[in-house]
Motif scaffolding. Structure first.
Motif: not given
Length: 123
Positions: A32-35, A57-62, A88-91, A93-106
């Protein structure tokens, strides 16, 4: 980009972790800390492709580790809710990786941080 030699990679992997690897509570806490750390770094470094790819890649692995560690038989609704938060968190990350502006990492980082805070209170 700095390339590590195979000997350096081996040495890095052989370092003793700062927690007891036989203690599942500590393993989940460390994951969790690593993620949280990698989600934060992704949000900060989204314009640096190489750094961003490493942390995504590290976030998705976590997330995979956390999802696969859930015990749905014993965990019931809590395990299902955690799975949904991890998904939800995985989605995000994937959105931001695809440059989808709807991704919300925060928002994903905040959700995982709350889980981590609760995890700290368990033991």
């Amino acid at each position: 980009m700095s390339m590590l030699s195979p000997a350096d990679i081996y040495k890095r992997q052989q370092k003793t972790p700062s927690f007891d690897t036989d203690n599942s509570h500590q393993l989940i806490k460390a994951t969790l800390e690593y993620l949280v750390k990698n989600l934060s770094l992704m949000a900060q470094k989204h314009d640096q492709a190489e750094v961003f790819q490493t942390h995504s890649a590290r976030a998705l692995t976590s997330i995979y580790v956390l999802q696969s560690s859930l015990d749905f038989e014993r965990g019931g609704d809590i395990a299902s809710s955690l799975f949904q938060l991890y998904e939800y968190s995985r989605q995000q990350v994937l959105k931001v990786m695809r440059h989808d502006n709807s991704g919300d990492l925060e928002q994903a980082r905040h959700a995982i941080s709350e889980i981590l805070d609760a995890w700290h209170q368990i033991k």
